[in-house]
Each structure stands twice: as C-alpha cells, then as structure tokens.
Design a protein around this motif. Structure first.
Motif, mmCIF file in Angstrom:
data_model
loop_
_atom_site.group_PDB
_atom_site.id
_atom_site.type_symbol
_atom_site.label_atom_id
_atom_site.label_comp_id
_atom_site.label_asym_id
_atom_site.label_seq_id
_atom_site.Cartn_x
_atom_site.Cartn_y
_atom_site.Cartn_z
ATOM 1 N N UNK A 202 0.852 -1.182 0.000
ATOM 2 C CA UNK A 202 0.000 0.000 0.000
ATOM 3 C C UNK A 202 0.893 1.239 0.000
ATOM 4 N N UNK A 203 0.543 2.217 -0.788
ATOM 5 C CA UNK A 203 1.311 3.458 -0.827
ATOM 6 C C UNK A 203 1.128 4.210 0.483
ATOM 7 N N UNK A 204 2.253 4.554 1.112
ATOM 8 C CA UNK A 204 2.201 5.247 2.396
ATOM 9 C C UNK A 204 1.707 6.678 2.184
ATOM 10 N N UNK A 205 0.768 7.087 3.026
ATOM 11 C CA UNK A 205 0.179 8.419 2.927
ATOM 12 C C UNK A 205 0.318 9.139 4.269
ATOM 13 N N UNK A 206 1.405 9.926 4.459
ATOM 14 C CA UNK A 206 1.627 10.602 5.741
ATOM 15 C C UNK A 206 0.494 11.537 6.148
ATOM 16 N N UNK A 207 -0.300 11.998 5.201
ATOM 17 C CA UNK A 207 -1.389 12.922 5.560
ATOM 18 C C UNK A 207 -2.436 12.255 6.445
ATOM 19 N N UNK A 208 -2.430 10.918 6.490
ATOM 20 C CA UNK A 208 -3.392 10.190 7.317
ATOM 21 C C UNK A 208 -2.927 10.051 8.769
ATOM 22 N N UNK A 221 -10.496 0.852 17.160
ATOM 23 C CA UNK A 221 -9.636 -0.127 16.487
ATOM 24 C C UNK A 221 -10.021 -0.340 15.027
ATOM 25 N N UNK A 222 -11.312 -0.360 14.727
ATOM 26 C CA UNK A 222 -11.747 -0.572 13.342
ATOM 27 C C UNK A 222 -11.267 0.559 12.441
ATOM 28 N N UNK A 223 -11.341 1.783 12.939
ATOM 29 C CA UNK A 223 -10.869 2.927 12.159
ATOM 30 C C UNK A 223 -9.360 2.834 11.971
ATOM 31 N N UNK A 224 -8.654 2.427 13.015
ATOM 32 C CA UNK A 224 -7.201 2.251 12.917
ATOM 33 C C UNK A 224 -6.858 1.238 11.826
ATOM 34 N N UNK A 225 -7.562 0.132 11.805
ATOM 35 C CA UNK A 225 -7.301 -0.876 10.765
ATOM 36 C C UNK A 225 -7.549 -0.308 9.370
ATOM 37 N N UNK A 228 -4.773 2.163 8.402
ATOM 38 C CA UNK A 228 -3.533 1.455 8.082
ATOM 39 C C UNK A 228 -3.623 0.813 6.700
ATOM 40 N N UNK A 229 -4.786 0.246 6.395
ATOM 41 C CA UNK A 229 -4.981 -0.369 5.080
ATOM 42 C C UNK A 229 -4.973 0.677 3.971
ATOM 43 N N UNK A 230 -5.284 1.928 4.343
ATOM 44 C CA UNK A 230 -5.309 3.004 3.340
ATOM 45 C C UNK A 230 -3.953 3.675 3.169
ATOM 46 N N UNK A 231 -2.968 3.248 3.967
ATOM 47 C CA UNK A 231 -1.620 3.778 3.787
ATOM 48 C C UNK A 231 -1.111 4.659 4.902
ATOM 49 N N UNK A 262 0.747 -5.364 15.984
ATOM 50 C CA UNK A 262 0.670 -6.443 14.994
ATOM 51 C C UNK A 262 0.909 -5.911 13.584
ATOM 52 N N UNK A 263 0.661 -4.612 13.401
ATOM 53 C CA UNK A 263 0.928 -3.994 12.100
ATOM 54 C C UNK A 263 2.364 -3.472 12.008
ATOM 55 N N UNK A 264 3.142 -3.680 13.077
ATOM 56 C CA UNK A 264 4.548 -3.302 13.034
ATOM 57 C C UNK A 264 4.926 -2.078 13.836
#
Length: 410
Positions: A202-208, A221-225, A228-231, A262-264
């Motif tokens: 996934x392309x990293x998006x620092x604006x997020x 937690x759901x929003x966090x997931x 993270x999936x959005x970059x 778990x996502x690092x």
C-alpha cells in the motif's frame, strides 16, 4: 433401661442432625486467562486457550469444546463447575481447585494440570505439569508450565486469574504455521515464530497520520485498521512526537495497541517528552500489567530511560505498582540503576511511597531481586533505604530491609 433408651434416641437424633451437615456440593469458580509470551514465540494475535475439568474429560476434543481467544484487552473468561465436600455451616469457596489448562499453539498434544489451593486476595506461582491427552499421567519429560495465579474470593466461589508464561525454550507445537495447526512432529522442540502475512503493498500516505493518532487515542480499532490499510504510516508522528501507539498507550487502549503492534508499530519510539509505549505501560496506566505484557511481547527495550534517566522499574516502584515491578524483574532490567535525582527503584518506593501494601510488596520484590539495601541516595542528603524508612515510620518496610542485611544509622 429407660435412661439407656433415651440416651440412644438422643444419639440417633444427633447422628441424623450431623449427617446432612456434610455433603457434596457444586462449586462455580470463574477463571480468567492472560498469556505472557516474553520471548514472542507464539503467533501474533489472540492466543487460544482452554480451561476445563479434566475429571470430566481429558481428550483434545473435550478441551476444544471450551477453547477461546485471549488478549490483554479481551481476556478469556469461563466459569468451571466442580464438585467437592462442604460442611453445612461453611459458606466459603472451595479449598482445593483442580483444572486443566490447554494452550494449543504452545503444545497441542496435551494440557497442563493445575492443582491449586488459592490464597485469599493473594498471588501464588505454580508449576503445572504437562499431561498428554487421553491419560491422567503427567509427562515430566515435556516440562511444566509456570503459571501465576491471582485469587479473589467471591462469596462461595473463586475468581482466579491465570497467567501462564511461555518459556523461552521447549515445545511450540502449532506456532510454525499461519493456521496454528500442530506440528507434524510431536517431538519438535522449537517450530520458530510466525511472521504475519501481509496483503498487497500500500502506498504510504503521511497525511493520514493525524487521523490515525486520533483514532488510536479514542480506542477506535476498526478505524485504525482501515487507516492502516489506506496507507497511514504506522509509526507516523504528530507535532509532539507521538505515534498512534503512544497515543493509545496513554489512554490504556490495549486492544487498539495490539492492532498497531501487529501492524509493526515500534513499542520503543519515544515522543518529545521521552515517553514510549513501554515506559507509559510501566507507570501511567495504573497497576494492571496488560499493556506492559503486550509491549514486552513485542520487543520492549527494558533499558530505555525517561527524561529523568529513569527506567521503567524506577517508574513502577515510584507508584507502588507491585505486579508491574514483579513482571519487570523477570527481565534483565537493572535493579540498582540511579536516575538523575540520585535515586534507585528501592529509594523511590520508600521516598515517594505511602508505606501501603503495594509499596511494601514492591520493596520485598526489589530486595529479593538483589537490590542494594545499603546504597545511599546520590543527592544533597545521602540516606540509606533503612534510614528513609525509619524517618517515615514505615515499620514493615524497615523490617524487610533489616532482614536483608540493611545497616542502620551510626
């Protein structure tokens, strides 16, 4: 003759009265299980455990009926019914409790037998022997499992928290596959750890980053997931140097913190005030060790220092968090490290404590771990731990120090 008959009748009446006084009753004991995996040997994510009555069944299928996930934020809980004898006037909990504890991703070929005599409002350490399924005979060759038992009497039942510690060596049957299926070789000693698989890059998006930190701070937690999936970069920081994990840690949002690690997410990154998720877990979220266990399981650096050059052990001792002190002392953390104030963990437990039960046990734990009971403070008014305890009137702490060889003032 009449007198003998009256005595006999009275004796019979007493027997009739006594016999119903002792009988078999069903006890309902509640178990909570948290797994401590300091070496990180189990697969990432919730750990499956099972607590059951082995007298009712000792097979893998029987244990599987009561299996469930456990995490520091959402621990496994179950009420287990067992029978025992009790006098009619006794309304207390069961004196001896026996259960089976299975941790299939550690050893899927049997369970660990716990025979407990719980200490009311106390903590004990037990070494639970391994019992292969379909047999009641412990297998000493497989080695026991250390389990900490925190007990609380709840009327006629026990509320017991079991915290097994996964050893650094020994079986890890099932940890070598993503599904957690058992190893094909039951004699294998270490199947290694699992690196969670990831999806497409996934392309990293620092604006997020601001959104991720806000969601983590709120425990969403759901929003966090989704972010993270959005970059969103998992270790992105705000203008205070906080990562999402640090924000979640400050609020003791353990479930969200688990999603992040778990996502690092790095548990050792420090913000502008030199706080990391690990250091926060030692002192800022209360005495419960759930967050601490999570950070230790994901590589916490126990040598990390805060802005006072203090360790997590000093911070926990400062607050009298004895359970956190106990867990930190299981690592190689430095017991006698001196911070910028000139104080060790033992000094702070006495200087900044109130002499209450948490501080007394903290001092006891530190002394048992080898803390120097005669090391004076390195400040403008050097005093030994015993001098400080006597000045404050902490008699229980002073007694612990004397028993450990502390020397009083000349």
């Amino acid at each position: 003759m009449v007198a003998r008959m009256l005595v006999g009748a009275l004796g019979l009446a007493l027997v009739v009265m006594v016999l119903p006084g002792c009988g078999t009753v069903a006890f309902q004991n509640r178990f909570t299980v948290l797994v401590d995996d300091p070496a990180g040997r189990l697969p990432a994510g919730p750990v499956t455990v099972s607590v059951f009555d082995p007298l009712m069944g000792d097979t893998r299928d029987w244990a599987a009926q009561f299996a469930g996930p456990t995490t520091p934020a959402a621990p496994y809980t179950r009420t287990v019914s067992s029978t025992g004898s009790r006098m009619f006037f006794d309304r207390g909990p069961q004196q001896d409790v026996s259960v089976g504890l299975a941790v299939p991703t550690y050893n899927d070929f049997g369970y660990y037998a716990l025979t407990l005599r719980p200490v009311r409002e106390g903590t004990t350490e037990v070494s639970a022997p391994f019992v292969p399924y379909d047999t009641y005979t412990p297998d000493e060759a497989r080695g026991p499992l250390p389990v900490r038992v925190d007990a609380r009497a709840d009327g006629s039942a026990w509320d017991l928290t079991l915290t097994p510690t996964i050893p650094a060596t020994g079986p890890v049957y099932g940890a070598g596959t993503a599904t957690g299926a058992p190893s094909a070789d039951p004699e294998a000693t270490d199947a290694g750890s699992v690196t969670p698989t990831t999806g497409p890059s996934v392309t990293v998006d620092p604006s997020l980053t601001p959104q991720l930190i806000a969601a983590a701070e709120d425990g969403r937690s759901d929003v966090v997931r989704r972010l993270l999936a959005s970059g969103a970069p998992v270790d992105g920081t705000d203008d205070r140097g906080r990562t999402a994990l640090i924000a979640a840690a400050y609020e003791n949002e353990v479930a969200t913190a688990q999603v992040l690690v778990q996502a690092g997410a790095d548990v050792n990154i420090q913000d502008d005030s030199q706080q990391s998720a690990f250091l926060i877990a030692t002192s800022e979220v209360g005495p419960d060790p759930g967050l601490l266990i999570l950070t230790l399981n994901y590589g916490a650096d126990v040598d990390a220092k805060d802005s006072f050059n203090g360790t997590g052990l000093i911070r926990a001792a400062d607050r009298g968090y004895d359970r956190i002190v106990e867990r930190l002392l299981e690592t190689d953390i430095e017991v006698d490290h001196v911070n910028n104030l000139g104080w060790t963990a033992l000094h702070e437990a006495i200087l900044l404590g109130d002499g209450g039960a948490g501080y007394v046990r903290t001092v006891q734990l530190l002394v048992e771990a080898g803390a120097d009971v005669n090391l004076a403070t390195a400040d403008s008014e050097p005093r030994t731990p015993l001098q400080i305890a006597e000045e404050k009137g902490y008699s229980d702490i002073a007694e612990i120090l004397r028993d450990a060889g502390a020397i009083g003032p000349n």
